[in-house]
Design an enzyme around this catalytic site. Structure first.
Site, short mmCIF file in Angstrom:
data_model
loop_
_atom_site.label_atom_id
_atom_site.label_comp_id
_atom_site.label_asym_id
_atom_site.label_seq_id
_atom_site.Cartn_x
_atom_site.Cartn_y
_atom_site.Cartn_z
N ASP A 219 0.85 -1.19 0.00
CA ASP A 219 0.00 0.00 0.00
C ASP A 219 0.88 1.24 0.00
O ASP A 219 1.88 1.31 0.72
CB ASP A 219 -0.90 -0.02 1.24
CG ASP A 219 -1.94 1.08 1.21
OD1 ASP A 219 -3.03 0.85 0.64
OD2 ASP A 219 -1.67 2.17 1.76
N ILE A 220 0.52 2.24 -0.83
CA ILE A 220 1.28 3.49 -0.88
C ILE A 220 0.98 4.30 0.38
O ILE A 220 -0.19 4.57 0.70
CB ILE A 220 0.92 4.30 -2.14
CG1 ILE A 220 1.21 3.49 -3.39
CG2 ILE A 220 1.69 5.62 -2.16
CD1 ILE A 220 0.77 4.17 -4.69
N ASN A 227 -2.93 12.65 -2.55
CA ASN A 227 -3.90 12.85 -3.62
C ASN A 227 -4.68 14.15 -3.41
O ASN A 227 -4.94 14.91 -4.35
CB ASN A 227 -4.86 11.67 -3.66
CG ASN A 227 -5.10 11.15 -5.06
OD1 ASN A 227 -4.39 11.50 -5.99
ND2 ASN A 227 -6.12 10.34 -5.22
N ASP A 236 -2.38 9.63 -10.07
CA ASP A 236 -2.25 8.59 -11.11
C ASP A 236 -0.80 8.42 -11.53
O ASP A 236 -0.35 7.30 -11.80
CB ASP A 236 -3.11 8.95 -12.32
CG ASP A 236 -4.59 8.81 -12.06
OD1 ASP A 236 -4.95 8.22 -11.02
OD2 ASP A 236 -5.40 9.27 -12.90
N GLU A 262 -4.92 2.40 -4.08
CA GLU A 262 -3.46 2.53 -4.05
C GLU A 262 -2.80 1.25 -3.53
O GLU A 262 -1.65 1.26 -3.11
CB GLU A 262 -3.06 3.71 -3.16
CG GLU A 262 -3.33 3.54 -1.69
CD GLU A 262 -4.73 3.95 -1.24
OE1 GLU A 262 -4.89 4.25 -0.05
OE2 GLU A 262 -5.64 3.98 -2.09
#
Length: 347
Positions: A219-220, A227, A236, A262
């Protein structure tokens, strides 16, 4: 009307529908994504329907067929859940066409050779012991007939060969469509549907053969905040960047997919938890090795980091069990400060 269209997608007409749909997509310079292929297939099946009229209006206006527009048209005009079935049915129809064409070529060739051989043998026999001049004339006529038949068969073979070439081309195009249907358009990794199929396959093989495999979830870190600050387009860009690193590191038979949002998933067949850890750590290291810049403004976006969790298959596991343990390990990594890997069972 919907039933009539369904029957056409499942009939021998599927081959012709596929050919026409691909021809129209090419002529109108529309990229043959799975959704566009489905839209144009339905237009051909129902040329006077509301979808056909709307697409005609859009094409006349010069408005480009973007992914968002195609998805909107599909959700408005098409029933749900039909794309994969239509692609499968069309592919099967084309496979049958190709097999039939190949068999026809072989049969025509074999028939021609057999007939010619028999007549030559008969001619040699009659030359050795001719019973009458009339009989020799019959043989001569049959020999001429053989030549004509051979010429005709040659023509048939050329036609069938051309048909085989066309069908083979369509099969290649449909194979590309199948790949597109299993690919996340943003990251170019496998999509969630493809992941679900692959992990179920891995679980079934592990159950029957006693094989082992691992599941990794990544996971980011702080992606929502990122974002909200920089906007979805820059978000993106980050997703594509992370996916590119994963794609370089995860090679077949290993399997990487965008799990959702994400989050990413990796299936590692044959790898133990000990074997999997260096690979995952190398992905985390590569992602955070350098800061990235916003493409539109060249602003420095800073360093991107990932958190990851690994779980290993256990006998009797369901897919849900395995995902739940990998997810639990991932959230332990988040709680321990992010930018790290946690292996299940790690205290």
């Amino acid at each position: 009307m919907a039933e009539d269209i369904d029957s056409r997608f499942r009939s021998p007409e599927a081959y012709e529908l596929a050919r026409l749909a691909l021809e129209q997509l090419e002529s109108q310079r529309v990229w043959p994504t799975p959704v566009n292929y489905e839209l144009w297939s339905h237009v051909i099946a129902e040329p006077n329907g509301p979808l056909a009229r709307e697409l005609e209006r859009i094409m006349v206006s010069g408005e480009p067929i973007t992914d968002d527009l195609a998805e909107h048209l599909a959700s408005t005009y098409l029933p749900k859940g039909r794309l994969s079935e239509q692609i499968r049915d069309t592919g099967q129809a084309l496979s049958r066409e190709l097999a039939t064409a190949e068999q026809a070529i072989r049969s025509a060739h074999e028939t021609s050779e057999t007939f010619s051989t028999r007549l030559e043998e008969t001619s040699r026999t009659l030359k050795k012991d001719p019973s009458s001049s009339a009989l020799q004339g019959v043989v001569a006529n049959l020999t001429d007939a053989t030549r004509e038949m051979q010429a005709q068969n040659a023509s048939v073979e050329r036609a069938l060969a051309a048909s085989t070439s066309e069908v083979a081309m369509l099969r290649e195009q449909l194979e590309e469509i199948r790949k597109e249907a299993a690919t996340d358009p943003l990251t170019r990794l496998a999509n969630r549907r493809a992941f679900d199929e692959r992990i179920e396959q891995a679980r079934a093989e592990a159950d029957t053969k006693g094989d082992f495999f691992c599941l990794v979830l990544l996971d980011i870190d702080h992606f929502k905040k990122f974002n909200d600050t920089w906007g979805h387009q820059t978000g993106d860009q980050v997703l594509r960047y992370v996916a590119s690193v994963i794609r370089k590191r995860v090679l077949p038979p290993r399997f990487a997919a965008r799990f959702g949002g994400e989050e990413f998933a990796i299936i590692l067949p044959g790898d133990s938890l000990f074997d999997a850890s260096p690979l995952v750590n190398s992905i985390l290291k590569d992602v955070s090795a350098s800061s990235i810049r916003r493409r539109s403004t060249n602003d420095n976006l800073g360093i991107i980091t990932l958190s990851a969790g690994i779980a290993g298959f256990r006998a009797g596991d369901t897919v849900h069990d395995l995902i739940e343990r990998a997810d639990s390990s991932l959230y332990k990594a988040k709680r321990r400060g992010r930018n790290r890997l946690v292996v299940e069972g790690d205290a």
